[in-house]
Design an enzyme around this catalytic site. Structure first.
Site, PDB file in Angstrom:
ATOM      1  N   SER A 165      26.159   2.325  28.929  1.00 48.58           N
ATOM      2  CA  SER A 165      26.101   1.120  28.108  1.00 48.58           C
ATOM      3  C   SER A 165      27.439   0.699  27.511  1.00 48.58           C
ATOM      4  O   SER A 165      27.623  -0.481  27.185  1.00 48.58           O
ATOM      5  CB  SER A 165      25.087   1.323  26.970  1.00 48.58           C
ATOM      6  OG  SER A 165      25.393   2.481  26.224  1.00 48.58           O
ATOM      7  N   HIS A 216      27.525   0.329  19.197  1.00 47.85           N
ATOM      8  CA  HIS A 216      28.176  -0.040  20.459  1.00 47.85           C
ATOM      9  C   HIS A 216      29.220  -1.120  20.217  1.00 47.85           C
ATOM     10  O   HIS A 216      29.177  -1.821  19.202  1.00 47.85           O
ATOM     11  CB  HIS A 216      27.149  -0.564  21.467  1.00 47.85           C
ATOM     12  CG  HIS A 216      26.433   0.513  22.214  1.00 47.85           C
ATOM     13  ND1 HIS A 216      25.522   1.344  21.604  1.00 47.85           N
ATOM     14  CD2 HIS A 216      26.477   0.894  23.519  1.00 47.85           C
ATOM     15  CE1 HIS A 216      25.035   2.197  22.508  1.00 47.85           C
ATOM     16  NE2 HIS A 216      25.615   1.946  23.670  1.00 47.85           N
TER      17      HIS A 216
END
Length: 307
Positions: free
Chosen positions: A57, A282
């Site tokens: 990711s 993230h």
């Protein structure tokens, strides 16, 4: 050359000048044609770089606009896309959220294995992998839950090191051989490619000073431990890259000061409650841009251009 012909013509009688100029001009044209043809035949236009992006990711960039693959939470503004655009490369991006080292061989969500994108014509490969093998998302969830038991202490560190051994470091060490196997497989499938292992950015303050809150729910004493775990994972990746003959892109250094504790206008790594489109913990679009710059630095240092 035409000026030289004119000078010579002026120094000759009118009748001879015209004849000499015509002959000389014809000779120049013939000589130019003779010399240009072989050189032109020997040169060929630069070939577009064939770039394959593998990984999890942190490469696919879930939540970052614009999402172009729902199954893998892949963005058109992730770092592979930015690198490809800057290099004029032909990108095959198979990065996929949740990928482990094993998934590169087996595939995810019913899709083909990421390794299948490689072939002998591949020029460049970037690899972002290892975080899911370590189970970092689960680790963050565990640490967040433990915060309530000792918000000013270090309950997460105590949980993972209470037995006398750092369990997270053990998992990182166990992931090392898996990363080496990934790089071996990449080399076998794409023997001509430049391979770049891309490290993970700075998720927590490099100073170790935390920012415990509802969106960053970690105990004050655990920020330094989580930072050190982040760095330990990157150290392993850098060492495995070096042993395998791959390059390493340091995304940590470029993102220091832009971690999840940074002010919103300076934050490149989102907290567990993102304020900018991205997955929790993230990189947002700015974070992906910083990661692209780290990869670009590596490619520039090794002189990789269109081939």
């Amino acid at each position: 050359m035409e000026r030289d012909v004119e000078k010579i013509n002026k120094s000759l009688p009118r009748s001879r000048a015209g004849l000499f100029g015509t002959a000389l001009t014809a000779g120049v044209v013939a000589l130019t044609a003779m010399s240009a043809s072989p050189a032109g035949a020997a040169q060929s236009p630069a070939r577009t770089l064939d770039y394959v992006a593998l990984g999890d990711s942190y490469a696919s960039a879930p939540g970052v606009p614009t999402q172009v693959d729902a199954a893998c939470a892949r963005s058109s503004s992730n770092y592979p896309s930015l690198v490809a655009a800057s290099r004029g490369a032909r990108l095959t991006d198979v990065s996929c959220a949740g990928a482990t080292t094993a998934d590169l061989t087996t595939g995810q969500n019913g899709g083909a294995p990421q390794f299948d994108a490689l072939d002998r014509g591949t020029d460049l490969v970037t690899v972002s992998i290892g975080g899911n093998d370590v189970g970092f998302t689960t680790v963050l969830g565990t640490c967040a839950q433990l915060t309530a038991t000792d918000p000013t202490g270090a309950p997460c560190r105590t949980h993972f090191t209470g037995g006398g051994t750092d369990e997270l470091q053990k998992v990182i060490d166990a992931t090392g051989p898996k990363v080496t196997q990934v790089l071996k497989e990449v080399r076998e499938r794409a023997p001509r490619a430049k391979v770049v292992v891309v490290g993970y950015p700075s998720l927590f303050p490099d100073s170790g000073v935390g920012c415990t809150s509802a969106s960053v729910p970690f105990a004050a004493g655990d920020f330094a431990y989580l930072r050190d775990t982040n760095k330990a994972l990157n150290t392993m990746l850098k060492q495995r890259a070096k042993r395998s003959g791959a390059a390493y892109a340091d995304t940590y250094t470029l993102t220091v000061g832009h971690d999840m504790c940074a002010p919103a206008d300076a934050r490149w790594i989102e907290s567990l409650a993102p304020q900018t489109p991205a997955a929790p913990a993230h990189p947002n679009a700015q974070g992906e841009n910083a990661m692209a710059k780290a990869v670009q630095r590596v490619l520039s240092s090794c002189g990789l251009t269109r081939r």
